[in-house]
Design an enzyme around this catalytic site. Structure first.
Site, PDB file in Angstrom:
ATOM      1  N   TRP A  92     -10.869  17.092 -77.528  1.00 21.85           N
ATOM      2  CA  TRP A  92     -11.415  18.215 -78.302  1.00 21.85           C
ATOM      3  C   TRP A  92     -12.606  18.879 -77.628  1.00 21.85           C
ATOM      4  O   TRP A  92     -12.949  20.009 -77.945  1.00 21.85           O
ATOM      5  CB  TRP A  92     -11.836  17.738 -79.698  1.00 21.85           C
ATOM      6  N   ASN A  93     -13.275  18.206 -76.688  1.00 19.87           N
ATOM      7  CA  ASN A  93     -14.555  18.742 -76.216  1.00 19.87           C
ATOM      8  C   ASN A  93     -14.421  19.897 -75.229  1.00 19.87           C
ATOM      9  O   ASN A  93     -15.299  20.757 -75.143  1.00 19.87           O
ATOM     10  CB  ASN A  93     -15.431  17.622 -75.626  1.00 19.87           C
ATOM     11  N   ARG A 143      -6.391  21.931 -66.469  1.00 22.29           N
ATOM     12  CA  ARG A 143      -6.529  20.941 -65.398  1.00 22.29           C
ATOM     13  C   ARG A 143      -5.279  20.078 -65.258  1.00 22.29           C
ATOM     14  O   ARG A 143      -5.009  19.527 -64.189  1.00 22.29           O
ATOM     15  CB  ARG A 143      -7.753  20.064 -65.687  1.00 22.29           C
ATOM     16  N   LYS A 169       0.015  17.287 -76.362  1.00 20.13           N
ATOM     17  CA  LYS A 169      -0.515  16.982 -77.682  1.00 20.13           C
ATOM     18  C   LYS A 169      -2.019  17.234 -77.652  1.00 20.13           C
ATOM     19  O   LYS A 169      -2.795  16.410 -77.194  1.00 20.13           O
ATOM     20  CB  LYS A 169      -0.212  15.521 -78.042  1.00 20.13           C
ATOM     21  N   ALA A 203      -5.930  17.747 -79.101  1.00 17.06           N
ATOM     22  CA  ALA A 203      -6.716  17.043 -80.109  1.00 17.06           C
ATOM     23  C   ALA A 203      -6.576  17.724 -81.459  1.00 17.06           C
ATOM     24  O   ALA A 203      -6.559  18.954 -81.561  1.00 17.06           O
ATOM     25  CB  ALA A 203      -8.182  17.005 -79.692  1.00 17.06           C
ATOM     26  N   SER A 221     -10.991   8.591 -74.820  1.00 17.59           N
ATOM     27  CA  SER A 221     -11.752   7.348 -74.842  1.00 17.59           C
ATOM     28  C   SER A 221     -11.065   6.254 -74.040  1.00 17.59           C
ATOM     29  O   SER A 221      -9.834   6.230 -73.895  1.00 17.59           O
ATOM     30  CB  SER A 221     -11.946   6.875 -76.284  1.00 17.59           C
ATOM     31  N   GLU A 249      -8.320   9.786 -67.458  1.00 19.79           N
ATOM     32  CA  GLU A 249      -9.713  10.244 -67.343  1.00 19.79           C
ATOM     33  C   GLU A 249     -10.394   9.825 -68.626  1.00 19.79           C
ATOM     34  O   GLU A 249     -10.237  10.458 -69.665  1.00 19.79           O
ATOM     35  CB  GLU A 249      -9.757  11.763 -67.118  1.00 19.79           C
ATOM     36  N   CYS A 265     -17.790  13.820 -70.929  1.00 17.75           N
ATOM     37  CA  CYS A 265     -17.704  12.524 -70.257  1.00 17.75           C
ATOM     38  C   CYS A 265     -18.584  12.480 -69.018  1.00 17.75           C
ATOM     39  O   CYS A 265     -18.955  11.405 -68.549  1.00 17.75           O
ATOM     40  CB  CYS A 265     -16.266  12.216 -69.899  1.00 17.75           C
ATOM     41  N   GLU A 303     -21.679   5.203 -74.650  1.00 16.58           N
ATOM     42  CA  GLU A 303     -21.626   6.629 -74.362  1.00 16.58           C
ATOM     43  C   GLU A 303     -22.212   7.389 -75.551  1.00 16.58           C
ATOM     44  O   GLU A 303     -21.713   7.279 -76.673  1.00 16.58           O
ATOM     45  CB  GLU A 303     -20.182   7.052 -74.111  1.00 16.58           C
ATOM     46  N   SER A 337     -18.746  19.481 -61.574  1.00 15.40           N
ATOM     47  CA  SER A 337     -17.320  19.753 -61.731  1.00 15.40           C
ATOM     48  C   SER A 337     -16.939  21.019 -60.976  1.00 15.40           C
ATOM     49  O   SER A 337     -17.618  22.041 -61.077  1.00 15.40           O
ATOM     50  CB  SER A 337     -16.969  19.907 -63.211  1.00 15.40           C
TER      51      SER A 337
END
Length: 492
Positions: free
Chosen positions: A164-165, A173, A188, A190, A243, A264, A298, A395, A455
């Site tokens: 979702w972030n 990507r 699929k 989030a 996660s 990832e 992340c 985290e 990134s």
């Protein structure tokens, strides 16, 4: 209740038709007409409802991907690349609309959202160019008498689970290299942020992506869908961003079918500031590494390890910058920090800060959830954080910067590596020899030297240890979607 301005705002950004499932090139309802709510994290209200895919819908999506695989793999590389190029140009023209849609469902500021659209779109441009650069090799056998030929082939149907972030960039990507390599896919997104992915899918269809190559399943049944699809021997590849706990489950589920994997997963990035660092530059970098996406990344700097000689100066300057940020709805002018994704996220951040304070840390700025609607948490700086505090082990995924001091380079590296994660890390120093030593010693897939933003679509993104395996982006990213066939040819 739906917020008063949501219906009209969303109608212009994402038509009702595109709030459904995309299966085999057709927008359709979920089995039984099931839907789920998408919320505005700024006030908790319902933005809209989208189709809620079932396991049966997922099987039909995989059927569509399998049916399209052979013809898509046989499509000329240039044609595959041109689809991505057209999508890249469309996204560029619609960047503001995509940013607004993303801000509504995810909460990030418009500035952050525009940055994600630009960053995410670059993966389509990069892989549009890489599609025509897939090649094997031809050579004479070392002993002579025969020739060696290698051929690169698409892995086959893929299953992508996106977080979702970064609802656009984490999609591009994965989709970019898969399209370039000739793979079909089921995505699929989030459940918190399905709208941006649905909008992206509509753009790809308009750009000429054939029916069935990309199938999108918004759903609240992620566990059931992944279990069903991974048990199917027609699925050949899984790529997941999320996660570590969920990643481990997907890895286990892949075993029976021996599916290719790209994972990832979580991160707990250290941010090292040595005594010779440019403190002002380090603060600038810290703001980027910590506050991108409200800290919900992340790659976010989670553990600030600062040499004791410069810790006070660094903390003072960072607190001044963090304290000056304005909290509010992402779409409002002048807002620097939007809400977190949901109530659970706020509770998690609040708990970690409270635990750190109980352990002896001191709050310099922030530290208390504001009153009122929405899932907000203020930018927070903590000092005197004990090395063993939970906030240094977990985290954070929020706008909190815990500062712990160190005395020696060896201590700093040992502390940085003292985590199960190994995704991103950051180092500030003006000593070239130290730069090389520390970069080689850090157990992370990515190291930023005097840089808070690392990134880049042209670079391989990924980690080690519990942060997963595989790489996205760069020349390496497309290899995740290719198999190698060796052909032995007799000599003349």
């Amino acid at each position: 209740m739906t917020g008063p301005d949501h219906t009209s705002a969303l109608g212009a950004l994402l038509p009702d038709e595109h709030r459904r499932l995309l299966v085999g090139g057709r927008w359709r309802d979920a089995e039984g007409g099931a839907t789920f709510d998408v919320h505005d994290p700024a006030d908790g209200s319902v933005l809209t409802q989208v189709a809620d895919a079932s396991v049966g819908d997922a099987v039909e999506a995989l059927d569509a991907a399998v049916a399209a695989q052979a013809s898509w793999a046989a499509t000329a590389p240039r044609e595959r690349g041109e689809v991505l190029r057209r999508a890249f140009e469309m996204i560029g023209r619609r960047a503001d609309d995509l940013a607004r849609l993303m801000s509504l469902e995810m909460g990030k500021t418009l500035q952050e959202a525009r940055g994600e659209v630009a960053y995410g779109n670059e993966f389509f441009r990069w892989y549009a160019e890489e599609a025509v650069r897939i090649h094997g090799r031809w050579m004479q056998a070392p002993a002579g008498g025969s020739r060696l030929l290698t051929i690169k082939k698409p892995v086959g149907p893929c299953f992508f689970v996106t977080p979702w972030n970064f609802p656009l960039a984490m999609g591009t990507r994965k989709i970019g290299p898969a399209v370039a390599a000739g793979c079909t896919m089921v995505v699929k997104p989030a459940a918190q942020t399905p709208l941006t992915m649905l909008a992206l899918a509509a753009i790809l269809a308009e750009a000429g992506l054939p029916d069935g190559v990309l199938n999108v399943l918004p759903s609240t049944r992620a566990k059931d869908i992944s279990k069903q699809l991974q048990a199917d021997d027609r699925l050949r590849k899984v790529s997941f961003t999320g996660s570590t706990a969920v990643g481990r489950t997907l890895v286990r589920q892949s075993a029976d079918q021996l599916q290719r994997l790209s994972m990832e997963l979580g991160g707990n990035a250290p941010f090292l500031v040595f005594e010779d660092a440019d403190v002002d530059a380090a603060v600038d970098g810290a703001m980027l590494a910590k506050m991108r996406n409200m800290g919900e990344a992340c790659t976010a700097a989670n553990r600030f390890l600062v040499h004791e000689d410069v810790a006070a100066s660094f903390a003072e300057k960072l607190a001044a910058r963090m304290g000056a940020l304005r909290l509010g709805r992402g779409q409002d002018d002048g807002v620097d920090v939007g809400p977190l994704i949901d109530e659970a996220a706020v509770d998690s951040v609040s708990r970690l800060v409270a635990d750190a304070v109980e352990d002896g840390a001191r709050v310099v700025v922030g530290g208390e959830r504001p009153e009122g609607q929405g899932w907000f948490y203020p930018p927070t700086v903590l000092v005197d954080v004990p090395a063993g505090s939970a906030i240094n082990a977990e985290e954070v995924f929020g706008p909190v910067a815990p500062i712990t001091t160190f005395r020696t380079e060896e201590e700093a590296v040992a502390r940085a590596n003292d985590t199960e994660y190994g995704l991103a890390s950051y180092v500030y120093t003006r000593d070239l020899a130290r730069t090389i030593r520390v970069a080689e010693a850090l157990e992370f897939g990515m190291v930023g030297i005097n840089a808070g933003l690392i990134s880049n679509p042209a670079a391989p993104f990924g980690g080690m240890k519990a942060s997963g395996f595989g790489r996205e982006g760069g020349f390496e990213g497309i290899e995740e979607y290719l198999e190698t066939t060796y052909v032995a040819l007799p000599g003349s």
